[in-house]
Enzyme design. Structure first.
Site, short mmCIF file in Angstrom:
data_model
loop_
_atom_site.label_atom_id
_atom_site.label_comp_id
_atom_site.label_asym_id
_atom_site.label_seq_id
_atom_site.Cartn_x
_atom_site.Cartn_y
_atom_site.Cartn_z
CB SER A 92 -0.93 0.01 1.22
OG SER A 92 -1.89 -1.00 1.08
CG HIS A 276 -3.74 -8.97 4.29
ND1 HIS A 276 -2.57 -9.47 3.77
CD2 HIS A 276 -3.75 -7.65 4.00
CE1 HIS A 276 -1.89 -8.47 3.18
NE2 HIS A 276 -2.60 -7.36 3.30
CG HIS A 403 -0.28 -7.07 -0.84
ND1 HIS A 403 0.40 -5.92 -0.57
CD2 HIS A 403 -1.25 -7.16 0.10
CE1 HIS A 403 -0.13 -5.33 0.48
NE2 HIS A 403 -1.13 -6.06 0.92
MG MG Z 1 -4.48 1.18 2.76
ZN ZN Z 2 -2.35 -5.34 2.45
#
Ligand code: MG
Ligand code: ZN
Length: 438
Positions: A92, A276, A403
């Site tokens: 992120s 997640h 991810h």
């Molecule tokens: Mg974020």
């Molecule tokens: Zn993440």
């Protein structure tokens, strides 16, 4: 495009005194700089999430499958890879830096380049142009995604430093954001420093409950709202299940009072957390709040054609797959997140035999005995067992708990939306947005 032709025509003739030749009307030519820019980020919202959401919200009593706001506003795709030093899969921090600054960087970087040098962000340039600015999130407001629009730090985990810089780091003497809404008492009210009090002394209105949102003074241009210690509750556990929407409406109502327009970053932060956690019920809850917020913005842009909305994801999370015979009906009647059910059963405040009331359906004896076997092994085992039950009922599959590198969709509405069509890199989204603030 056609909708804005008269605008271009009028502007061009006003400035040049003559009609522009038609060949200048290529789709990639900016018509003019938008007055307002709204960038929306679904954290971890890979294409499987928007597809799953379409079937989740499908009204089965009608013959067709209803389109979602994502279907309506899709314009392109974006690659998300970070700088070479971090391989192909981003996080992120690096992805938000790309969107906020147009610069590729390493995972964990908050608006600094690979040499750890600060790079100008969208909100910083907006402030230099006299625009009002804001961030609206469901995580803590100093989490990686909003942070990369606000400040500069070598490491996303430096929460105290990042929070301090929300107050200390100014652009031309101004704070980076006029409106900040989300969670985050933890790093804003510390023993060594109370940033809430500092913002109040600097003229910000402060609220700590979402019920106060309708009562804020909308003519006071500064608002800090913190509603949780860190992230907000999951939609499934929050009595304000439309918390992103509520915050967004309030933020826009304040920011739009600025005659030079505004730039607002809105993040559906917890789509990623559900990914997640491989928690499909929670994922759909977060998607619903994000989609409803995007629908509201879609209407706002229709009524304010000088506004641009761009939405995308920073990356994919969880490797979600919609299995053969996917059955979202089992995900629709939960009255509590699987995480809270697990917590309450382990604490003893919820009896395992009563879990059906929280899940919204009756369990088979076999399902109940699987949960009963997991319960004595503790929080993690029981949590996994409840999530597996929901995955089996709905036939949801997960390829990872982290991810992955697949491209993400880009959605847009309003002025200049064609600038984001086709394939692009996430940095190009940032570069285009910055150009519109020239
Ligand atoms: Mg974020
Ligand atoms: Zn993440």
């Amino acid at each position: 495009m056609y909708k804005f032709f008269p605008v271009l025509f009028l502007l061009s003739t006003a400035f040049s005194g003559c009609t522009p030749p038609p060949e200048t009307l290529t789709p990639k030519t900016p018509l003019s700089n938008p007055k307002n820019i709204i960038i929306m980020i679904g954290d971890g919202m890979g294409p499987a999430f928007t597809t799953a959401y379409r079937y989740y919200q499908d009204d089965q009593s009608t013959g067709k499958i209803e389109l979602t706001v994502f279907d309506r506003l899709l314009v392109g795709m974006a690659s998300t890879y970070p700088a070479r030093v971090s391989g192909y899969v981003t996080d992120s921090a690096a992805a938000a830096t790309a969107l906020a600054t147009g610069v590729k960087t390493y995972r964990g970087a908050i608006a600094v380049d690979v040499d750890k040098q600060p790079v100008e962000t969208l909100l910083e340039r907006a402030k230099k142009r006299g625009k009002a600015t804001g961030i609206v999130v469901t995580s803590h407001i100093y989490h990686a995604t909003p942070a990369a629009f606000m400040v500069h730090n070598e490491r996303r985990g430096n929460y105290s430093e990042i929070a301090d810089d929300y107050f200390d780091d100014r652009v031309d003497g101004q704070f980076k954001a006029d409106v900040m809404l989300g969670g985050g008492w933890k790093s804003f009210m510390r023993e060594d420093r109370n940033l809430v009090n500092e913002f109040i002394e600097a003229g910000y209105q402060y609220i700590d409950s979402m019920s106060q949102l309708p009562n804020v003074n909308y003519s006071n241009r500064k608002l800090l709202g913190l509603f949780a210690d860190t992230g907000l509750k999951a939609t499934l556990d929050d009595k304000n299940s439309d918390r992103l929407l509520k915050q967004t409406v309030a933020a826009v109502r304040i920011l739009e009072n600025n005659e030079n327009g505004f730039v607002l970053m809105i993040e559906g932060s917890q789509i990623d957390w559900a990914g997640h956690g491989n928690d499909i019920a929670r994922a759909m809850g977060e998607m619903e709040d994000f989609a409803n917020t995007m629908e509201w913005v879609e209407q706002y842009v229709k009524q304010h054609p000088d506004t641009l909305m761009v939405a995308t994801a920073d990356h994919k999370t969880g490797g979600l797959a919609i299995g053969y015979h996917w059955q979202p009906k089992w995900l629709k009647n939960l009255t509590m997140s699987p995480e809270y059910m697990t917590r309450d059963i382990i604490k003893g405040t919820l009896a395992l035999k009563d879990i059906h009331a929280k899940l919204g359906f009756e369990l088979t004896e076999e399902e109940l005995s699987t949960l009963a076997l997991a319960q004595p092994q503790g929080f993690e085992s029981l949590g996994i067992a409840i999530l597996s039950l929901l995955d089996q009922r709905s036939n949801t599959k997960w390829a990872s708990t982290s991810h992955s590198a697949g491209d993400v969709q880009v959605f847009s509405a309003g002025l200049n939306k064609s600038r984001f069509s086709g394939h692009q890199d996430n940095t190009e989204i940032g570069i285009e947005l910055l150009k519109m603030l020239n």
